[in-house]
Design a protein around this motif. Sequence first.
Motif, short mmCIF file in Angstrom:
data_model
loop_
_atom_site.label_atom_id
_atom_site.label_comp_id
_atom_site.label_asym_id
_atom_site.label_seq_id
_atom_site.Cartn_x
_atom_site.Cartn_y
_atom_site.Cartn_z
N GLY A 26 0.41 -1.22 0.12
CA GLY A 26 -0.14 -0.55 -0.10
C GLY A 26 1.20 1.25 0.06
N ALA A 27 1.90 1.29 0.61
CA ALA A 27 2.52 2.60 1.44
C ALA A 27 3.32 2.81 -0.43
N ALA A 28 3.89 1.69 -1.32
CA ALA A 28 4.91 1.62 -2.39
C ALA A 28 3.69 2.24 -3.57
N PHE A 58 -6.16 -14.38 -3.99
CA PHE A 58 -5.56 -14.83 -2.34
C PHE A 58 -5.66 -13.84 -1.33
N LEU A 59 -6.22 -12.33 -1.97
CA LEU A 59 -6.56 -11.15 -1.23
C LEU A 59 -7.65 -11.45 -0.66
N ARG A 60 -8.85 -11.54 -1.07
CA ARG A 60 -9.83 -12.08 -0.38
C ARG A 60 -10.11 -13.40 0.41
N LYS A 83 -6.64 2.45 1.03
CA LYS A 83 -7.36 1.63 1.59
C LYS A 83 -6.52 0.30 1.62
N HIS A 84 -4.56 -0.01 1.09
CA HIS A 84 -4.28 -1.21 2.12
C HIS A 84 -3.77 -1.10 2.48
N LEU A 85 -3.05 0.35 3.35
CA LEU A 85 -2.01 1.33 3.81
C LEU A 85 -2.76 1.02 5.35
N VAL A 86 -4.08 1.51 5.06
CA VAL A 86 -4.64 1.19 6.54
C VAL A 86 -5.57 -0.19 6.87
N LEU A 87 -6.03 -1.18 5.77
CA LEU A 87 -5.90 -2.08 6.09
C LEU A 87 -4.67 -2.89 6.42
N GLY A 88 -3.43 -3.29 6.33
CA GLY A 88 -2.07 -3.78 6.82
C GLY A 88 -1.67 -2.74 8.33
N ALA A 89 -1.65 -1.78 8.48
CA ALA A 89 -2.02 -1.13 9.72
C ALA A 89 -2.11 -2.30 10.88
N ILE A 90 -4.06 -2.15 10.74
CA ILE A 90 -5.28 -2.22 11.70
C ILE A 90 -4.79 -3.97 11.41
#
Lengths: 311, 319, 254
Positions: free
Chosen positions: A128-130, B240-242, B282-289
């Motif tokens: 996501g960061a990238a 996979f992501l799902r 979205k991905h950044l936040v999802l990963g952080a959560i």
Amino acid sequence: MTKSAAVRHAELGTASVAEFLQFLFSGITVGAIYALVGVGFAIIYSASNVINFAQGEFVMLGGMATMFLLSGGEPLWLAALLAIVITAAIGLALNKFAVEPAAHRRGGGASVVTLIIITIGASIFIRGAAEVLLGKDSHRLPAFSGDQPIDIFGAKLDPQVLWVLGALALAVVGLRWFFARTRLGKAMLATSCNRLAAELVGIDVRMILLASFGLSAALGALAGILTAPITLTRYDIGIMLGLKGFCAAILGGLGSPFGAVAGGLLLGIAEAMAAGYLSSAYKDVVAFVIILAVLFLAPGGLFGAKATERV
Amino acid sequence: MLRLASARTGGLVALAAIVAALPLFFPNNFYYDVAIKTALNAIVCIGLNLLIGYAGQISLGHAGFFALGGYASAILTARYGWPGLLAMLAGAVGVGLLAFAIARPVLRLRGHYLAMATLGLGIIVAIIINREIAITGGPDGMTVPRLWVGGWRVSGAVAWYWVAAGALLLAVWLSLNLIDSTLGRALRALHGSEIAAQTAGIDTTRYKVLVFVISAVFASLAGSLFAHAEGYVTPIEAGFLRSIEFVTMVVLGGMASTFGAVAGAAILTALPQLLTVFQDYKHLVLGAILIGVMIFMPNGLVPSVALSLRRLRPPVPAS
Amino acid sequence: MSLLRVEGLSKLFGGVHAVAELSVAIEPGRIHSVIGPNGAGKTTLLNLVTGIYQPSQGRILMADEDVTALSTAARARRGVARTFQNLQIFFNMSAVENVMVGRHLHLSDRLVPTLLRLPSVMRANRAAQEKAVELMRFVGLAAYLDAEADAMPYGALKRLEIARAMASEPRLLLLDEPAAGLNPKETGEIDELIQKIARAGTTVVLVEHDMKLVMGVSDHILVLDYGRRLAEGTAAEIRANPDVIRAYLGTQAA
């Protein structure tokens, strides 16, 4: 008549040899990447029993960071070097801020599931960061030594592949030296054999874990940089590469870096052959079918030891 | 035990009340759509929670079952003209049989090997759906006809909301019933200590297979409803992501908690949809959560909150 | 007819005999103890009897039926229950539920009635719970009826394992070091509990290091050394046996 048939047969023969070699080259190239990713899995796993699902992101980071620095005007060698350093630093941070707090929680460490989810979270976070910082475009790095293909028995070999293979060979030799000769390498090996015993003889296990993340990240970045001129790099290439690298590591017995190299090359070649002779549409299935077959027939991996539970 | 029983009924009633009251706060159809997605994701998570949270077996491939259910409904109704409910049933039976067939070799594995195997199976399903363009429509996906139940054509966000909500309540009820039973205790026992479970006479393999099949069928049915509700299904649903998303929902809400699975699904479905600010991040936040919850609340939201509530209350005297 | 008989039983771990050519018979209705120095193969013997390990050689018979090839669960169905030296508690459940798991073999677990929560399931649940509560009182855990397993002290967990094992109404109860880690008072209570269980008709096999406990409760003692049978007999016989004294105290004592 007979003569022309013979000629045709010979031509067909050389054509199929060339074809085979072509598949083999591409298999070895891809296999080398899987091998380098797989080695990263194996190093971290043997040091800590953690499977780092963010391993593929290191490959992406290596390529993307090099691209970014290159576009900032740095020379290629410096950009590549910096990219490796940056990726290694991210690897260290991943361990320090995500894995270690969970793995060393008071009152027993985290479960396998917890750690899997943390590293998956980290991979999504890095991706996501990238995506936000470097964009969603595909990039191709310039080839290191021109892109005039070398002709071998009619098959074309991209000179960049020699760089990849050279790096893999160097990594294998370097790791052998590292584990056999250096203090840190030996300590890492000792920790993987018996963590408690290693702790008792004064090895700083946390340090080892940290070092294993740094080393794995650097190796992943190296793979990413070397292959970006051949396969393109993008913010999301890490997912599939990570999974294939995981396959390679499991095929090689999970804890063994050199097993992972063999596993990676094996997967790459199998994939290229299947794509060439069977169906290119199902290329990506090959690794997973192989790994399922291996797991079903030998639930501990190919070279995995069978542990007995003590009650 | 009494406490458990009351928590169970109380929880069900509360959930039903929330579900019934929610539409009062929906300004437009978009909210209904998010709620439908939430409910269907939650059904998958309830099943997955039985597998991960209660029986302690991980699966990183459940999106495969979800998508198989969706595509079974899509293909059987669109290409073969089957009635929707029959197609849904056929999909569930097919997925159940598939899960049964692979469960034994898969569930012999543990830890990382089990993760790898389930992940591999999910990816294989995703690739097949992507490549068999003639049947599945390939990467573009395929449209799904509307669902008919008897003479009623289920269409519109409001109708689908009630269908999805009803299915969700049913799933919660079934899951609660399962957990508070001999069968459910056997599942939890094999999580707690496989050897002790076997010593108590529990055929652990049988229960692992059973819960794997049940969770796959939950995912398949939710997938079928999803395909009809959206009117569309794509291979992304198998990806996979799902699969990771489903696992994340279970873990976030709280492992070994049915209501936790629902809460996790609600948060991770609704948040990114409602906060458009998230889209880029979205991905950044999802990963952080994911990382944050695992580090600070390894038991997940609902069990952690329940625990702190229990600590506030005076202890129950021994009976 | 012996309740349990092992014939020529051997278990090798990497070339080392943990149990070597052991033949023993356990008669019903008594308290049998298995003693021996650390590493004598006592726990390995229990693991072989319950099917957690497969023997390298030999047979295991329960009531004259060969169970060597049967799974742990199948042996439980034939009336074997046990506790563990390293506690195997279900920490994801309450104390009562731990014991209810022990009732597993006596309860129906059919899927459809369970999912629909039919009255029969509710009744079975209630009966299992009542039995579990009764057993918790029996082993002296009345104070923990509402406890979660992960909130209980070590000594209570040891009893919880006994209650769980008793819940299956076993013919043969194997106790692996029930007094290990307990203080003398708690050990005394375990002593009484074991006698109570035996009086109620369950055959007990006790693996234990606490000699006072063993000598006090055992009708019959088997001494193992390096996986082999060193001696067998009543407490008085064992106490007087020169081989046993030598094994325990070293050669000087003999």
